[in-house]
Design a protein around this motif. Structure first.
Motif, PDB file in Angstrom:
ATOM      1  N   SER A   1      11.001   3.551  13.160  1.00  0.00           N
ATOM      2  CA  SER A   1      11.272   4.784  12.421  1.00  0.00           C
ATOM      3  C   SER A   1       9.979   5.187  11.731  1.00  0.00           C
ATOM      4  CB  SER A   1      12.363   4.549  11.379  1.00  0.00           C
ATOM      5  OG  SER A   1      11.798   3.931  10.237  1.00  0.00           O
ATOM      6  N   PRO A   2       9.906   6.435  11.258  1.00  0.00           N
ATOM      7  CA  PRO A   2       8.674   6.848  10.572  1.00  0.00           C
ATOM      8  C   PRO A   2       8.342   5.959   9.372  1.00  0.00           C
ATOM      9  CG  PRO A   2      10.066   8.750  11.035  1.00  0.00           C
ATOM     10  CD  PRO A   2      10.871   7.531  11.380  1.00  0.00           C
ATOM     11  N   GLY A   3       9.353   5.241   8.862  1.00  0.00           N
ATOM     12  CA  GLY A   3       9.109   4.346   7.731  1.00  0.00           C
ATOM     13  C   GLY A   3       8.110   3.241   8.070  1.00  0.00           C
ATOM     14  N   GLN A   4       8.075   2.851   9.356  1.00  0.00           N
ATOM     15  CA  GLN A   4       7.122   1.814   9.769  1.00  0.00           C
ATOM     16  C   GLN A   4       5.692   2.342   9.691  1.00  0.00           C
ATOM     17  OE1 GLN A   4       8.324  -1.032   9.943  1.00  0.00           O
ATOM     18  NE2 GLN A   4       9.834  -1.408  11.531  1.00  0.00           N
ATOM     19  N   GLY A   5       5.487   3.530  10.252  1.00  0.00           N
ATOM     20  CA  GLY A   5       4.159   4.142  10.182  1.00  0.00           C
ATOM     21  C   GLY A   5       3.754   4.385   8.737  1.00  0.00           C
TER      22      GLY A   5
ATOM     23  N   LYS B   1      -2.883  -4.145  16.532  1.00  0.00           N
ATOM     24  CA  LYS B   1      -3.014  -5.340  15.682  1.00  0.00           C
ATOM     25  C   LYS B   1      -2.574  -5.036  14.253  1.00  0.00           C
ATOM     26  CE  LYS B   1      -6.664  -8.071  17.794  1.00  0.00           C
ATOM     27  NZ  LYS B   1      -8.120  -8.095  17.883  1.00  0.00           N
ATOM     28  N   ALA B   2      -2.941  -3.853  13.765  1.00  0.00           N
ATOM     29  CA  ALA B   2      -2.588  -3.476  12.394  1.00  0.00           C
ATOM     30  C   ALA B   2      -1.070  -3.386  12.238  1.00  0.00           C
ATOM     31  CB  ALA B   2      -3.247  -2.150  12.030  1.00  0.00           C
ATOM     32  N   ALA B   3      -0.393  -2.837  13.253  1.00  0.00           N
ATOM     33  CA  ALA B   3       1.066  -2.740  13.203  1.00  0.00           C
ATOM     34  C   ALA B   3       1.686  -4.134  13.240  1.00  0.00           C
ATOM     35  CB  ALA B   3       1.579  -1.893  14.367  1.00  0.00           C
TER      36      ALA B   3
END
Lengths: 92, 193
Positions: free
Chosen positions: B41-45, B68-70
């Motif tokens: 969901s946009p909450g992850q970004g 990697k950052a995610a």
């Protein structure tokens, strides 16, 4: 094949006029010159992958185009950044 | 049986059982993938953006390797296309579009909004991005700021790292994440307070 900073031209080819294809090169940049920003890595050629044929890995480049070179009414220095496979690029 | 006329639930059940029987995909793998899709969901970004705003090392990692950052925030990226991150600055505003279809960084933004797939958005984004942003989102990009439209045509998926808005000094990550919207990470809007 190409490095950052290279000036490249997108081939002015229209294989979709000949038969069924799956290509990832937008119409609006064909025949136009841009600049390689960086190589994004090698990826299986989608033109074969889409037809379940063995797909050779090909280099994918991030290529920058000046908006003014594509659409005359655009703000000339705005940019477009497009992922284009190496086999669609040539040296002008 | 004509596969085009089959009831979709029965067809799905048949394909899933065949995949399992032939050892191609197990039920556990399908369930894992469903969990990943549900969690996207946009909450992850937004969590990534907020962390990049407070942590320079994380920001550097995010710009170097979005995947990697995610993953470092526990976002499942296995089997996903590589994620690239485009940094907005005082001189540059990025806008993401996919003119050929609807490529979208689903792992970190979830399903694309309906307009992202529309022919109108896709055509206008490349041809007249400033006019599009102004008329549809009231986002005015100043003349001194360059607009860079990123046409997501192939194997990467792209998200925008917006500029941290003024008036957020001292905010913690959770509070910052709360002001980052889906459109801010596509580049049609900019976060504000």
């Amino acid at each position: 094949m190409f490095v950052a900073g290279d000036t490249v031209r997108v081939k002015d080819e229209w294989p979709e006029a000949v038969g069924p294809v799956h290509i990832r090169t937008p119409w609006y940049v064909r025949g136009l010159e841009g600049q390689v920003v960086r190589c994004l890595g090698d990826f299986p050629n989608p033109e074969d992958l889409a037809f379940a044929r063995p797909a050779e890995r090909r280099p994918l480049y991030h290529v920058r185009f000046r908006k003014g070179a594509i659409w005359p009414e655009a703000k000339p220095d705005d940019e477009l950044l497009v992922e284009i496979f190496g086999h669609w690029l040539e040296r002008p | 049986m004509n596969i085009l006329e089959a009831d979709s639930d029965r067809l799905l059940a048949a394909v899933r059982s065949l995949l399992e029987k032939k050892g191609i995909v197990s039920t556990a793998e399908v369930q894992e993938r469903m969990a990943v899709t549900d969690a996207a969901s946009p909450g992850q970004g937004a969590r990534m953006v907020a962390k990049a705003w407070v942590d320079p090392a994380y920001r550097a990692l995010m710009l170097e390797d979005g995947t990697k950052a995610a993953e470092s925030l526990g976002i499942m990226m296995r089997g996903m296309p590589p994620l690239g991150v485009l940094e907005n600055t005082a001189e540059l505003h990025n806008l993401v579009v996919c003119t050929l279809c609807s490529c979208y960084p689903r792992a970190v933004l979830g399903y694309p909004p309906f307009w992202y797939k529309s022919a109108s958005f896709r055509a206008r984004a490349v041809r007249d991005p400033r006019g599009l942003l102004a008329s549809e989102w009231k986002t005015i990009v100043p003349d001194a700021v360059k607009v860079r439209v990123v046409d997501s045509t192939a194997d990467y998926r792209w998200m925008v790292l917006p500029v941290r808005p003024v008036g957020t000094d001292g905010w913690d990550e959770a509070r910052l994440a709360g002001i980052v919207r889906e459109g801010d990470m596509i580049g049609v809007t900019v976060p504000g307070v």
